[in-house]
Motif scaffolding. Structure first.
Motif, PDB file in Angstrom:
ATOM      1  N   LYS A 209       7.416   6.225  -7.043  1.00 30.04           N
ATOM      2  CA  LYS A 209       7.200   5.265  -8.128  1.00 30.04           C
ATOM      3  C   LYS A 209       6.288   4.150  -7.667  1.00 30.04           C
ATOM      4  O   LYS A 209       6.335   3.752  -6.506  1.00 30.04           O
ATOM      5  CB  LYS A 209       8.539   4.672  -8.575  1.00 30.04           C
ATOM      6  N   PRO A 210       5.452   3.632  -8.579  1.00 31.31           N
ATOM      7  CA  PRO A 210       4.608   2.498  -8.216  1.00 31.31           C
ATOM      8  C   PRO A 210       5.427   1.210  -8.122  1.00 31.31           C
ATOM      9  O   PRO A 210       6.553   1.140  -8.625  1.00 31.31           O
ATOM     10  CB  PRO A 210       3.610   2.430  -9.360  1.00 31.31           C
ATOM     11  N   ALA A 211       4.836   0.202  -7.496  1.00 31.00           N
ATOM     12  CA  ALA A 211       5.548  -1.060  -7.249  1.00 31.00           C
ATOM     13  C   ALA A 211       6.035  -1.715  -8.535  1.00 31.00           C
ATOM     14  O   ALA A 211       7.159  -2.201  -8.603  1.00 31.00           O
ATOM     15  CB  ALA A 211       4.639  -2.012  -6.480  1.00 31.00           C
ATOM     16  N   HIS A 212       5.182  -1.685  -9.588  1.00 29.49           N
ATOM     17  CA  HIS A 212       5.550  -2.450 -10.793  1.00 29.49           C
ATOM     18  C   HIS A 212       6.770  -1.873 -11.506  1.00 29.49           C
ATOM     19  O   HIS A 212       7.362  -2.533 -12.353  1.00 29.49           O
ATOM     20  CB  HIS A 212       4.359  -2.579 -11.738  1.00 29.49           C
ATOM     21  N   LYS A 213       7.134  -0.631 -11.173  1.00 31.97           N
ATOM     22  CA  LYS A 213       8.326  -0.046 -11.805  1.00 31.97           C
ATOM     23  C   LYS A 213       9.606  -0.484 -11.095  1.00 31.97           C
ATOM     24  O   LYS A 213      10.705  -0.273 -11.601  1.00 31.97           O
ATOM     25  CB  LYS A 213       8.226   1.479 -11.776  1.00 31.97           C
ATOM     26  N   LEU A 214       9.471  -1.036  -9.897  1.00 34.03           N
ATOM     27  CA  LEU A 214      10.662  -1.398  -9.126  1.00 34.03           C
ATOM     28  C   LEU A 214      10.838  -2.907  -8.977  1.00 34.03           C
ATOM     29  O   LEU A 214      11.909  -3.387  -8.646  1.00 34.03           O
ATOM     30  CB  LEU A 214      10.604  -0.761  -7.739  1.00 34.03           C
TER      31      LEU A 214
ATOM     32  N   CYS B 179      -1.676   4.514  -5.392  1.00 32.66           N
ATOM     33  CA  CYS B 179      -0.299   4.806  -4.965  1.00 32.66           C
ATOM     34  C   CYS B 179       0.652   3.718  -5.430  1.00 32.66           C
ATOM     35  O   CYS B 179       1.662   3.977  -6.071  1.00 32.66           O
ATOM     36  CB  CYS B 179      -0.206   4.884  -3.448  1.00 32.66           C
ATOM     37  N   ALA B 180       0.306   2.493  -5.093  1.00 29.82           N
ATOM     38  CA  ALA B 180       1.189   1.380  -5.409  1.00 29.82           C
ATOM     39  C   ALA B 180       1.091   0.975  -6.872  1.00 29.82           C
ATOM     40  O   ALA B 180       1.994   0.353  -7.408  1.00 29.82           O
ATOM     41  CB  ALA B 180       0.857   0.193  -4.517  1.00 29.82           C
ATOM     42  N   SER B 181      -0.033   1.343  -7.540  1.00 34.01           N
ATOM     43  CA  SER B 181      -0.216   0.943  -8.936  1.00 34.01           C
ATOM     44  C   SER B 181       0.271   1.984  -9.919  1.00 34.01           C
ATOM     45  O   SER B 181       0.707   1.658 -11.016  1.00 34.01           O
ATOM     46  CB  SER B 181      -1.695   0.674  -9.227  1.00 34.01           C
ATOM     47  N   ALA B 182       0.160   3.270  -9.534  1.00 30.05           N
ATOM     48  CA  ALA B 182       0.536   4.320 -10.488  1.00 30.05           C
ATOM     49  C   ALA B 182       1.166   5.538  -9.824  1.00 30.05           C
ATOM     50  O   ALA B 182       1.496   6.501 -10.497  1.00 30.05           O
ATOM     51  CB  ALA B 182      -0.683   4.750 -11.293  1.00 30.05           C
ATOM     52  N   GLY B 183       1.295   5.546  -8.514  1.00 32.41           N
ATOM     53  CA  GLY B 183       1.948   6.672  -7.847  1.00 32.41           C
ATOM     54  C   GLY B 183       1.012   7.691  -7.228  1.00 32.41           C
ATOM     55  O   GLY B 183       1.416   8.437  -6.342  1.00 32.41           O
ATOM     56  N   CYS B 184      -0.234   7.734  -7.722  1.00 32.45           N
ATOM     57  CA  CYS B 184      -1.265   8.608  -7.156  1.00 32.45           C
ATOM     58  C   CYS B 184      -0.771  10.030  -6.923  1.00 32.45           C
ATOM     59  O   CYS B 184       0.036  10.550  -7.681  1.00 32.45           O
ATOM     60  CB  CYS B 184      -1.818   8.002  -5.869  1.00 32.45           C
TER      61      CYS B 184
ATOM     62  N   GLU C 212       0.870  -1.167   0.000  1.00 30.86           N
ATOM     63  CA  GLU C 212       0.000   0.000   0.000  1.00 30.86           C
ATOM     64  C   GLU C 212       0.910   1.221   0.000  1.00 30.86           C
ATOM     65  O   GLU C 212       1.727   1.393   0.902  1.00 30.86           O
ATOM     66  CB  GLU C 212      -0.892  -0.023   1.254  1.00 30.86           C
ATOM     67  N   GLY C 213       0.818   2.052  -1.015  1.00 30.98           N
ATOM     68  CA  GLY C 213       1.647   3.253  -1.062  1.00 30.98           C
ATOM     69  C   GLY C 213       2.741   3.173  -2.098  1.00 30.98           C
ATOM     70  O   GLY C 213       3.150   2.091  -2.522  1.00 30.98           O
ATOM     71  N   SER C 214       3.230   4.344  -2.469  1.00 30.84           N
ATOM     72  CA  SER C 214       4.283   4.418  -3.489  1.00 30.84           C
ATOM     73  C   SER C 214       5.651   4.427  -2.814  1.00 30.84           C
ATOM     74  O   SER C 214       5.758   4.550  -1.600  1.00 30.84           O
ATOM     75  CB  SER C 214       4.111   5.675  -4.326  1.00 30.84           C
ATOM     76  N   ILE C 215       6.682   4.305  -3.648  1.00 33.33           N
ATOM     77  CA  ILE C 215       8.042   4.189  -3.130  1.00 33.33           C
ATOM     78  C   ILE C 215       8.863   5.396  -3.601  1.00 33.33           C
ATOM     79  O   ILE C 215       8.942   5.654  -4.805  1.00 33.33           O
ATOM     80  CB  ILE C 215       8.680   2.875  -3.634  1.00 33.33           C
ATOM     81  N   PRO C 216       9.460   6.173  -2.673  1.00 33.35           N
ATOM     82  CA  PRO C 216      10.258   7.328  -3.089  1.00 33.35           C
ATOM     83  C   PRO C 216      11.597   6.870  -3.675  1.00 33.35           C
ATOM     84  O   PRO C 216      12.228   5.949  -3.149  1.00 33.35           O
ATOM     85  CB  PRO C 216      10.472   8.109  -1.792  1.00 33.35           C
ATOM     86  N   THR C 217      12.005   7.505  -4.778  1.00 32.51           N
ATOM     87  CA  THR C 217      13.275   7.115  -5.386  1.00 32.51           C
ATOM     88  C   THR C 217      14.267   8.281  -5.456  1.00 32.51           C
ATOM     89  O   THR C 217      15.446   8.070  -5.650  1.00 32.51           O
ATOM     90  CB  THR C 217      13.054   6.583  -6.810  1.00 32.51           C
ATOM     91  N   LYS C 218      13.756   9.515  -5.309  1.00 31.70           N
ATOM     92  CA  LYS C 218      14.656  10.666  -5.403  1.00 31.70           C
ATOM     93  C   LYS C 218      15.616  10.649  -4.212  1.00 31.70           C
ATOM     94  O   LYS C 218      16.810  10.813  -4.363  1.00 31.70           O
ATOM     95  CB  LYS C 218      13.854  11.967  -5.439  1.00 31.70           C
TER      96      LYS C 218
ATOM     97  N   ALA D 102       2.969  11.052  -6.850  1.00 27.80           N
ATOM     98  CA  ALA D 102       3.688  11.067  -8.129  1.00 27.80           C
ATOM     99  C   ALA D 102       3.177  12.157  -9.055  1.00 27.80           C
ATOM    100  O   ALA D 102       3.684  12.335 -10.151  1.00 27.80           O
ATOM    101  CB  ALA D 102       3.558   9.713  -8.811  1.00 27.80           C
ATOM    102  N   ALA D 103       2.162  12.920  -8.601  1.00 28.87           N
ATOM    103  CA  ALA D 103       1.633  13.997  -9.449  1.00 28.87           C
ATOM    104  C   ALA D 103       2.709  15.062  -9.622  1.00 28.87           C
ATOM    105  O   ALA D 103       3.580  15.219  -8.765  1.00 28.87           O
ATOM    106  CB  ALA D 103       0.379  14.594  -8.819  1.00 28.87           C
ATOM    107  N   ASN D 104       2.634  15.758 -10.721  1.00 33.24           N
ATOM    108  CA  ASN D 104       3.568  16.825 -11.024  1.00 33.24           C
ATOM    109  C   ASN D 104       3.701  17.794  -9.830  1.00 33.24           C
ATOM    110  O   ASN D 104       2.712  18.190  -9.281  1.00 33.24           O
ATOM    111  CB  ASN D 104       3.022  17.573 -12.268  1.00 33.24           C
ATOM    112  N   PRO D 105       4.878  18.146  -9.345  1.00 35.18           N
ATOM    113  CA  PRO D 105       6.223  17.821  -9.852  1.00 35.18           C
ATOM    114  C   PRO D 105       6.854  16.586  -9.190  1.00 35.18           C
ATOM    115  O   PRO D 105       8.056  16.400  -9.328  1.00 35.18           O
ATOM    116  CB  PRO D 105       7.010  19.063  -9.469  1.00 35.18           C
ATOM    117  N   ASN D 106       6.106  15.800  -8.517  1.00 36.39           N
ATOM    118  CA  ASN D 106       6.592  14.557  -7.896  1.00 36.39           C
ATOM    119  C   ASN D 106       7.858  14.772  -7.054  1.00 36.39           C
ATOM    120  O   ASN D 106       8.939  14.282  -7.405  1.00 36.39           O
ATOM    121  CB  ASN D 106       6.830  13.509  -8.993  1.00 36.39           C
TER     122      ASN D 106
END
Lengths: 364, 246
Positions: free
Chosen positions: A177-182, A160-165, A122-128, A168-172
């Motif tokens: 990042k969503p789970a499937h990208k990692l 969040c976990a599927s698309a960043g919600c 549940e939730g997105s993952i920060p990568t910056k 991840a909205a501009n400017p993120n």
């Protein structure tokens, strides 16, 4: 000797659930995942022979609305069954243990059921900067990578976990990042929505439990059985759309009559979800039924495709925000201006050419 | 009385299938734009009624979809005619692979757009600049068809629109596809404005019957240019025949 794990049916028996009650539960489950009556036997067989499914539920950059939705699954028997039939070993918000004990629970489950447990994210993952989200001294990315390695399958809860919600909205700012990208090389299901419908969440888990495989997914990784139809096509206000009866503003007569919300920005025509069929909170209602346009929360990047109350999204990067129509009209006007200038210039610059073509002469 | 002293010959430039495509295409685009605008922002023409008494918005959408099918297959037909048609309709006009084509593009810009040169360009069919713009228009046709049928796929049981359905997730969902579809409509409107103006412009300064040529198919061309063209065409036929013999 290896500890024999009890099957779900055996655990039901221990809790005093009768065979009749158990079959009722199986039928409900079958109905939920949409199999016909001939498929009930499969469900019964699965619950009779399979032990509880160990589950690790991670909470990363999120608002916990997915958990809030999940605990409101409207059929209490199914809800009970699930809490009994899955073994929610680790979920920081709901579990009784905390601190080191909680982390020990997770480690324990991962060790004991390596390759067997279901990982729910549940939730997105920060990568910056990974420090934006840390739990127990580990960054979200580290935790996800570690837990995903031993998971049988992964379910990404919500947008969040599927698309960043929204993160991840501009400017993120966090590089969410969503789970499937990692995660690569693991079956991953995007259970979209902000939050997803409780019964959809349960339906996906039950499906995996019953068939021991993930459901059929669409191109965006969403289970087809729940995300195959547009909100628009399952909308009870659809007749108003076809009849051209629209709400013009939220306080007009048409809104009271329950006309179509298309003109006040309903994203139903491009949103895939089961809101119109399953609905929310014991099937009581859903946004459109409450007079609010669909925001398209089960679609990628819906925050950036606003405004929510206009049909066409704004185009960014033009200094001021504008819609395609405004830009089109401006460019069209400029074009007509350009044509007028060109026409005048033609008569000036090409005068000789035109006159040469029209030499005086005699003809009988 | 005014008469012209130029010696002109008539050349059959636009064959019937080309003219048929042109006018059917124009009609389709007109219908698609009008119904498209209504679909994007339906006017509030009805109120105080029940939905079961009317279906006007459904009918507007039906017209849009039917016109879209005609538009698409008409377009496919034109692509076919790019291989079967005469030298003015041939596909290689539209793809600037030769140096001469790029040279002509620059020439047309100098003569017709910037007006820093006065001698008209001698092309008989489309000039090279028009051709490269038509290439862009064809790409826009394709993209408009892909987004349109992709969005339509979910409402349809038939196989044909489903062939396009996979493109929508690639674009980032229906909302993006809708936006592309809507913006491209403006491209067609702008194209039509400039296109019609330029037809008038060429007809006015060159007096070759540019405007009427898309109705009857014939253009009036200066004798020397026509002769040069004839020689070129014959040379082409001979080289083709020679290649076949080899």
């Amino acid at each position: 000797m290896k500890n024999k794990r009890l099957t779900i049916y055996e655990e039901c028996q221990q809790k005093g659930i009768s065979r009749r009650e158990f079959l009722k539960i199986c039928t409900t489950v079958a109905a939920l995942i949409g199999v016909e009556s001939s498929g009930i036997a499969q469900v019964v067989n699965a619950l009779e022979t399979k032990p509880r499914l160990p589950i690790i539920w991670l909470h990363l950059q999120e608002c916990t609305c997915c958990s809030e939705s999940f605990i409101r699954a409207y059929h209490p028997t199914v809800g009970n069954l699930l809490f009994d039939s899955i073994s929610l070993d680790y979920t920081d918000t709901l579990m009784a243990a905390s601190g080191e004990q909680a982390e020990a629970c997770k480690e324990d489950t991962m060790q004991k059921y390596w390759g067997e447990y279901l990982l729910l994210i549940e939730g997105s993952i920060p990568t910056k900067d990974e420090a934006y989200c840390c739990i127990a001294g580990q960054s979200a990315k580290q935790i996800v990578e570690k837990c995903a390695a031993g998971a049988k399958a992964i379910i990404a809860w919500g947008n969040c976990a599927s698309a960043g919600c929204v993160q991840a909205a501009n400017p993120n700012p966090t590089g969410a990042k969503p789970a499937h990208k990692l995660i690569q090389g693991k079956p991953l299901i995007n259970v979209q929505g902000c939050p997803p419908i409780a019964d959809v969440m349960i339906g996906v888990i039950v499906y995996i439990l019953t068939y021991d495989r993930i459901p059929q997914l669409d191109a965006l990784g969403r289970p087809k059985m729940f995300y195959n139809r547009r909100v628009h096509d399952t909308c009870y206000r659809r007749a108003n759309f076809d009849a051209g009866l629209f709400v013009e503003s939220f306080d007009d007569e048409n809104a009271k009559r329950g006309y179509c919300l298309y003109k006040v920005g309903c994203k139903g025509p491009s949103t895939y979800n089961s809101c119109g069929i399953i609905r929310w909170n014991e099937s009581t209602s859903y946004p459109i039924q409450s007079g609010h346009p669909c925001l398209g929360c089960s679609e990628e990047g819906f925050w950036d495709k606003g405004p929510f109350y206009k049909r066409l999204p704004d185009i960014h990067g033009f200094g001021i925000e504008a819609t395609a129509d405004q830009i089109g009209l401006a460019v069209g006007t400029a074009t007509i201006g350009g044509i007028a200038i060109h026409a005048v210039a033609t008569n000036v610059r090409k005068k000789k050419l035109i006159e040469n073509n029209e030499e005086e002469g005699d003809i009988l | 009385m005014k008469t012209r002293k130029k010696r002109l010959v008539e050349i059959y430039v636009w064959e019937l299938p080309v003219r048929f495509f042109h006018w059917l295409n124009a009609l389709c685009i007109l219908i698609l734009c009008i119904t498209g605008f209504i679909i994007a922002d339906p006017p509030a023409i009805m109120t105080e009624t029940e939905a079961n008494f009317s279906y006007w918005f459904g009918i507007i959408r039906f017209i849009h979809f039917v016109a879209a099918f005609i538009f698409f297959f008409n377009f496919i037909f034109r692509l076919y005619w790019g291989f079967a048609g005469n030298r003015y309709a041939r596909w290689n006009n539209f793809v600037p692979l030769k140096k001469a084509q790029w040279k002509e593009i620059w020439e047309v810009i100098k003569v017709d757009v910037l007006m820093i040169k006065n001698k008209p360009v001698d092309s008989i069919g489309h000039n090279a600049l028009a051709c490269i713009i038509y290439l862009g228009v064809f790409c826009a046709f394709l993209l408009q068809s892909i987004t349109g049928f992709g969005l339509y796929a979910k409402m349809s049981e038939s196989i044909f629109p489903k062939l396009f359905a996979w493109t929508i997730p690639l674009m980032g969902g229906g909302l993006v596809a809708r936006e592309i579809h809507h913006s491209l409509m403006w491209f067609f409107i702008l194209f039509a404005l400039i296109h019609v103006y330029l037809v008038f412009y060429h007809d006015y300064i060159e007096q070759r019957g540019e405007a009427s040529s898309i109705i009857g198919g014939w253009k009036f061309i200066e004798e020397e240019i026509a002769e040069r063209e004839e020689v070129e065409e014959k040379a082409e036929i001979i080289t083709q025949a020679a290649r076949k013999d080899e």
